[in-house]
Design a protein around this motif. Structure first.
Motif, PDB file in Angstrom:
ATOM      1  N   THR A 277       0.840  -1.209   0.000  1.00 19.43           N
ATOM      2  CA  THR A 277       0.000   0.000   0.000  1.00 19.43           C
ATOM      3  C   THR A 277       0.868   1.250   0.000  1.00 19.43           C
ATOM      4  O   THR A 277       0.581   2.229  -0.698  1.00 19.43           O
ATOM      5  CB  THR A 277      -0.935  -0.003   1.231  1.00 19.43           C
ATOM      6  OG1 THR A 277      -1.611  -1.257   1.286  1.00 19.43           O
ATOM      7  CG2 THR A 277      -1.954   1.106   1.142  1.00 19.43           C
ATOM      8  N   ALA A 278       1.957   1.218   0.792  1.00 16.86           N
ATOM      9  CA  ALA A 278       2.833   2.394   0.877  1.00 16.86           C
ATOM     10  C   ALA A 278       3.449   2.715  -0.479  1.00 16.86           C
ATOM     11  O   ALA A 278       3.528   3.876  -0.884  1.00 16.86           O
ATOM     12  CB  ALA A 278       3.930   2.153   1.917  1.00 16.86           C
ATOM     13  N   ARG A 279       3.871   1.686  -1.204  1.00 19.70           N
ATOM     14  CA  ARG A 279       4.502   1.963  -2.509  1.00 19.70           C
ATOM     15  C   ARG A 279       3.506   2.555  -3.495  1.00 19.70           C
ATOM     16  O   ARG A 279       3.841   3.454  -4.262  1.00 19.70           O
ATOM     17  CB  ARG A 279       5.117   0.694  -3.069  1.00 19.70           C
ATOM     18  CG  ARG A 279       6.494   0.473  -2.449  1.00 19.70           C
ATOM     19  CD  ARG A 279       7.322  -0.436  -3.284  1.00 19.70           C
ATOM     20  NE  ARG A 279       7.662  -1.620  -2.526  1.00 19.70           N
ATOM     21  CZ  ARG A 279       8.428  -2.588  -2.992  1.00 19.70           C
ATOM     22  NH1 ARG A 279       8.894  -2.519  -4.231  1.00 19.70           N
ATOM     23  NH2 ARG A 279       8.716  -3.629  -2.251  1.00 19.70           N
ATOM     24  N   LEU A 281       0.853   4.380  -2.747  1.00 25.11           N
ATOM     25  CA  LEU A 281       0.559   5.759  -2.344  1.00 25.11           C
ATOM     26  C   LEU A 281       1.748   6.674  -2.621  1.00 25.11           C
ATOM     27  O   LEU A 281       1.572   7.826  -3.032  1.00 25.11           O
ATOM     28  CB  LEU A 281       0.185   5.807  -0.857  1.00 25.11           C
ATOM     29  CG  LEU A 281      -1.156   5.146  -0.509  1.00 25.11           C
ATOM     30  CD1 LEU A 281      -1.367   5.115   1.001  1.00 25.11           C
ATOM     31  CD2 LEU A 281      -2.324   5.878  -1.186  1.00 25.11           C
ATOM     32  N   ALA A 282       2.968   6.152  -2.416  1.00 28.54           N
ATOM     33  CA  ALA A 282       4.163   6.966  -2.695  1.00 28.54           C
ATOM     34  C   ALA A 282       4.214   7.324  -4.178  1.00 28.54           C
ATOM     35  O   ALA A 282       4.491   8.471  -4.537  1.00 28.54           O
ATOM     36  CB  ALA A 282       5.418   6.218  -2.259  1.00 28.54           C
ATOM     37  N   CYS A 283       3.929   6.353  -5.058  1.00 24.23           N
ATOM     38  CA  CYS A 283       3.920   6.615  -6.506  1.00 24.23           C
ATOM     39  C   CYS A 283       2.834   7.626  -6.854  1.00 24.23           C
ATOM     40  O   CYS A 283       3.042   8.537  -7.659  1.00 24.23           O
ATOM     41  CB  CYS A 283       3.683   5.315  -7.292  1.00 24.23           C
ATOM     42  SG  CYS A 283       5.077   4.195  -7.222  1.00 24.23           S
ATOM     43  N   TRP A 284       1.672   7.460  -6.242  1.00 21.18           N
ATOM     44  CA  TRP A 284       0.565   8.383  -6.524  1.00 21.18           C
ATOM     45  C   TRP A 284       0.918   9.800  -6.064  1.00 21.18           C
ATOM     46  O   TRP A 284       0.664  10.787  -6.774  1.00 21.18           O
ATOM     47  CB  TRP A 284      -0.704   7.877  -5.823  1.00 21.18           C
ATOM     48  CG  TRP A 284      -1.896   8.730  -6.062  1.00 21.18           C
ATOM     49  CD1 TRP A 284      -2.699   8.741  -7.175  1.00 21.18           C
ATOM     50  CD2 TRP A 284      -2.424   9.737  -5.187  1.00 21.18           C
ATOM     51  NE1 TRP A 284      -3.692   9.685  -7.032  1.00 21.18           N
ATOM     52  CE2 TRP A 284      -3.544  10.307  -5.822  1.00 21.18           C
ATOM     53  CE3 TRP A 284      -2.052  10.193  -3.926  1.00 21.18           C
ATOM     54  CZ2 TRP A 284      -4.307  11.323  -5.237  1.00 21.18           C
ATOM     55  CZ3 TRP A 284      -2.802  11.212  -3.338  1.00 21.18           C
ATOM     56  CH2 TRP A 284      -3.916  11.754  -3.989  1.00 21.18           C
ATOM     57  N   LEU A 285       1.547   9.914  -4.901  1.00 18.98           N
ATOM     58  CA  LEU A 285       1.903  11.244  -4.385  1.00 18.98           C
ATOM     59  C   LEU A 285       2.937  11.930  -5.270  1.00 18.98           C
ATOM     60  O   LEU A 285       2.972  13.156  -5.356  1.00 18.98           O
ATOM     61  CB  LEU A 285       2.391  11.134  -2.933  1.00 18.98           C
ATOM     62  CG  LEU A 285       1.259  11.028  -1.905  1.00 18.98           C
ATOM     63  CD1 LEU A 285       1.764  10.506  -0.566  1.00 18.98           C
ATOM     64  CD2 LEU A 285       0.557  12.384  -1.708  1.00 18.98           C
ATOM     65  N   GLN A 286       3.779  11.121  -5.939  1.00 18.92           N
ATOM     66  CA  GLN A 286       4.764  11.698  -6.869  1.00 18.92           C
ATOM     67  C   GLN A 286       4.077  12.512  -7.967  1.00 18.92           C
ATOM     68  O   GLN A 286       4.675  13.411  -8.538  1.00 18.92           O
ATOM     69  CB  GLN A 286       5.596  10.581  -7.516  1.00 18.92           C
ATOM     70  CG  GLN A 286       6.922  10.350  -6.827  1.00 18.92           C
ATOM     71  CD  GLN A 286       7.751   9.255  -7.482  1.00 18.92           C
ATOM     72  OE1 GLN A 286       7.196   8.357  -8.124  1.00 18.92           O
ATOM     73  NE2 GLN A 286       9.048   9.316  -7.326  1.00 18.92           N
ATOM     74  N   GLU A 394      -7.515   2.333  -1.503  1.00 18.95           N
ATOM     75  CA  GLU A 394      -8.401   3.359  -2.078  1.00 18.95           C
ATOM     76  C   GLU A 394      -8.892   4.341  -1.021  1.00 18.95           C
ATOM     77  O   GLU A 394      -9.042   5.529  -1.298  1.00 18.95           O
ATOM     78  CB  GLU A 394      -9.588   2.706  -2.791  1.00 18.95           C
ATOM     79  CG  GLU A 394      -9.229   2.126  -4.154  1.00 18.95           C
ATOM     80  CD  GLU A 394      -8.354   3.083  -4.985  1.00 18.95           C
ATOM     81  OE1 GLU A 394      -8.611   4.310  -4.980  1.00 18.95           O
ATOM     82  OE2 GLU A 394      -7.405   2.601  -5.633  1.00 18.95           O
ATOM     83  N   ASP A 395      -9.140   3.864   0.183  1.00 16.83           N
ATOM     84  CA  ASP A 395      -9.603   4.756   1.261  1.00 16.83           C
ATOM     85  C   ASP A 395      -8.502   5.734   1.650  1.00 16.83           C
ATOM     86  O   ASP A 395      -8.762   6.921   1.866  1.00 16.83           O
ATOM     87  CB  ASP A 395     -10.034   3.933   2.483  1.00 16.83           C
ATOM     88  CG  ASP A 395     -11.287   3.106   2.193  1.00 16.83           C
ATOM     89  OD1 ASP A 395     -12.057   3.493   1.295  1.00 16.83           O
ATOM     90  OD2 ASP A 395     -11.475   2.070   2.854  1.00 16.83           O
ATOM     91  N   LEU A 400      -5.996  11.219   1.284  1.00 17.58           N
ATOM     92  CA  LEU A 400      -4.900  12.115   0.895  1.00 17.58           C
ATOM     93  C   LEU A 400      -5.391  13.130  -0.139  1.00 17.58           C
ATOM     94  O   LEU A 400      -5.055  14.318  -0.058  1.00 17.58           O
ATOM     95  CB  LEU A 400      -3.731  11.298   0.310  1.00 17.58           C
ATOM     96  CG  LEU A 400      -2.948  10.441   1.319  1.00 17.58           C
ATOM     97  CD1 LEU A 400      -2.040   9.451   0.586  1.00 17.58           C
ATOM     98  CD2 LEU A 400      -2.104  11.324   2.238  1.00 17.58           C
ATOM     99  N   ALA A 401      -6.195  12.671  -1.086  1.00 15.18           N
ATOM    100  CA  ALA A 401      -6.674  13.556  -2.148  1.00 15.18           C
ATOM    101  C   ALA A 401      -7.514  14.693  -1.578  1.00 15.18           C
ATOM    102  O   ALA A 401      -7.314  15.866  -1.917  1.00 15.18           O
ATOM    103  CB  ALA A 401      -7.482  12.750  -3.168  1.00 15.18           C
ATOM    104  N   GLN A 402      -8.431  14.371  -0.668  1.00 13.74           N
ATOM    105  CA  GLN A 402      -9.281  15.447  -0.126  1.00 13.74           C
ATOM    106  C   GLN A 402      -8.462  16.415   0.721  1.00 13.74           C
ATOM    107  O   GLN A 402      -8.713  17.617   0.702  1.00 13.74           O
ATOM    108  CB  GLN A 402     -10.497  14.872   0.623  1.00 13.74           C
ATOM    109  CG  GLN A 402     -10.243  14.072   1.906  1.00 13.74           C
ATOM    110  CD  GLN A 402      -9.981  14.934   3.136  1.00 13.74           C
ATOM    111  OE1 GLN A 402     -10.348  16.113   3.151  1.00 13.74           O
ATOM    112  NE2 GLN A 402      -9.325  14.353   4.140  1.00 13.74           N
ATOM    113  N   ALA A 403      -7.453  15.909   1.426  1.00 14.27           N
ATOM    114  CA  ALA A 403      -6.641  16.807   2.268  1.00 14.27           C
ATOM    115  C   ALA A 403      -5.743  17.700   1.411  1.00 14.27           C
ATOM    116  O   ALA A 403      -5.508  18.866   1.755  1.00 14.27           O
ATOM    117  CB  ALA A 403      -5.808  15.988   3.251  1.00 14.27           C
ATOM    118  N   LEU A 404      -5.246  17.164   0.278  1.00 14.34           N
ATOM    119  CA  LEU A 404      -4.432  17.988  -0.634  1.00 14.34           C
ATOM    120  C   LEU A 404      -5.279  19.140  -1.165  1.00 14.34           C
ATOM    121  O   LEU A 404      -4.824  20.292  -1.225  1.00 14.34           O
ATOM    122  CB  LEU A 404      -3.904  17.132  -1.798  1.00 14.34           C
ATOM    123  CG  LEU A 404      -2.744  16.181  -1.487  1.00 14.34           C
ATOM    124  CD1 LEU A 404      -2.503  15.216  -2.649  1.00 14.34           C
ATOM    125  CD2 LEU A 404      -1.463  16.957  -1.176  1.00 14.34           C
TER     126      LEU A 404
END
Ligand code: PLP
Length: 411
Positions: A277-279, A281-286, A394-395, A400-404
């Motif tokens: 999950t971390a990988r 999310l890390a890719c998505w945050l990039q 997904e949760d 993260l998306a709403q907080a960004l």
């Protein structure tokens, strides 16, 4: 003595009932003791606390602690294990056992903060000096080792900024210079790589001398127990550590030990789930505009990624292995207040220290105040660290998306 005639309290203390001794269950029992009872004076005189052949006093081990020690040796590929009431207590035990007045300890600049505080505020009082080295520059470590250097701390990857150093090269250097190497192995947890077999081929040609593990994190897995371990493969080194451990009165509770024993069988499954999950999310945050850098050793471009690939890349059927921990650097055009608002806006990610449990966590850091060495590999901006829990990908991504949007949307 006629039991029936003795006082009620006496009978409650010295009760005659003994349960049948052939009880077998799957889970190790919780043995709790300060006093351990000997069958006779000869056995008392013959007590041995140096190995696990018998019992002497609660502080020196019970069946419960012996079992956790042996299982942790299996996890990390070591031979001897000491338990401490926290990861930090395990670190302190190593320092106090190996350092004396006039000695120097070397610590990576990106080390777990309280290890640095221990050196700065406590060891200094005993005339033990310390120096910080750049974990990404082997020649810096080589230059700092002097005849006074008695201990080199290694950390993989660095706390918060996640730089992944060339661990095998650093251990080889310590070996060549005759200095004890102690690894803070909390991130690797015995799962991402083998600390006592850095070639990973079973040869044990190259390994750290000491592996310290904050069991508080993945082995506990619940955010509810503090414990640490000190694992070695050399009996003489173990005995040196054990004597200090004993003299300082370091021990752990039976209940806490049982909690870790209960979580331990699932540690590899949980670690892999946190990692996956971390990988993602890390890719998505990039890809997110507010994020200028993602610090996750399994992502190409992250400081020390090649060293991670070498040490951990073969694990997990070639996918490599990493903990569920990474940081991001938020674009410096956003204020600290906006970064704080981002963290406050997260709903599933809770604000809190530590990591390794089922709940995702977030912490903003002021990295400028934490580092003495070069930060050239870090983009300017505010560092935010995430511990990825066991919630659904997904949760967490939606959170993260709403907080960004809430914190960084153009205004
Ligand atoms: C948490 C942690 C420790 C200390 O563990 P505690 O049990 O909280 O004292 C040490 N090293 C690292 C890398 C950690 O993350």
């Amino acid at each position: 003595m006629n039991e029936a005639n003795s006082d009620l309290t006496t009978r409650l203390v010295h009760h005659s009932y003994q349960p049948p001794s052939d009880f077998v269950a799957l889970q190790p029992a919780v043995h709790k003791a300060s006093t351990v009872v000997f069958p006779n004076v000869a056995a008392m005189r013959a007590r041995r606390w140096l190995d696990k052949s018998s019992y002497t006093y609660g502080l020196h081990g019970t069946p419960t602690t012996y079992q956790l020690e042996e299982r942790l040796c299996t996890l990390e590929g070591g031979k001897q294990c000491l338990l401490a009431p926290s990861g930090l207590a395990a670190i302190a035990c190593v320092a106090l056992a190996l350092l004396k007045t006039g000695d120097e300890v070397l610590i990576p600049d990106n080390a777990y903060g309280p290890n640095k505080s221990l050196a700065e505020a406590e060891l200094a009082q005993w005339g033990i000096t310390h120096a910080y080295y750049d974990p990404l520059d082997l020649s810096d470590l080589a230059a700092r080792i002097t005849p006074r250097t008695r201990l080199v701390w290694l950390e993989v990857p660095g706390s918060v900024s996640m730089e992944f150093p060339d661990l095998p090269a650093m251990v080889r250097l310590c070996r060549e210079r005759g200095v004890v190497s102690a690894l803070d192995n909390t991130w690797g947890a015995g799962l991402a790589f083998q600390p006592f077999d850095l070639d990973g081929d079973g040869s044990r040609r190259l390994g750290v001398d000491i592996s310290v593990h904050a069991l508080t994190k993945y082995p506990s897995g619940g955010g509810d127990v503090l414990m640490g371990s000190v694992i070695t493969v050399d009996q003489a080194l173990h005995l040196r550590l054990k004597l200090t451990h004993m003299r300082l009165g370091i021990g752990v509770s039976g209940n806490d030990t049982e909690t870790v024993l209960r979580s331990l069988p699932s540690v590899a499954l949980r670690y892999r789930a946190h990692d996956a999950t971390a990988r993602e999310l890390a890719c998505w945050l990039q890809q997110q505009a507010a994020v200028v850098q993602v610090l996750h050793p399994a992502l190409s471009g992250s400081p020390g990624h090649e060293q991670w690939q070498q040490l951990c890349g073969g694990a997990n059927a070639g996918q490599g292995a990493a903990a569920g921990l990474f940081s991001v650097v938020i674009d410096p055009r956003f204020s600290q207040a906006q970064v704080d608002a981002f963290c406050d806006s997260l709903r599933l990610f809770k604000l809190g220290y530590s990591w390794g449990g089922a709940a995702s966590l977030v912490v903003p850091y002021e990295i400028e105040t934490m580092r003495a060495c070069s930060r050239a590999h870090l983009q300017p901006g505010t560092v935010v660290r995430f511990n990825i829990g066991l919630e659904a990908l997904e949760d967490l991504r939606a959170d993260l998306a709403q907080a960004l949007v809430a914190a960084f949307a153009a205004r």
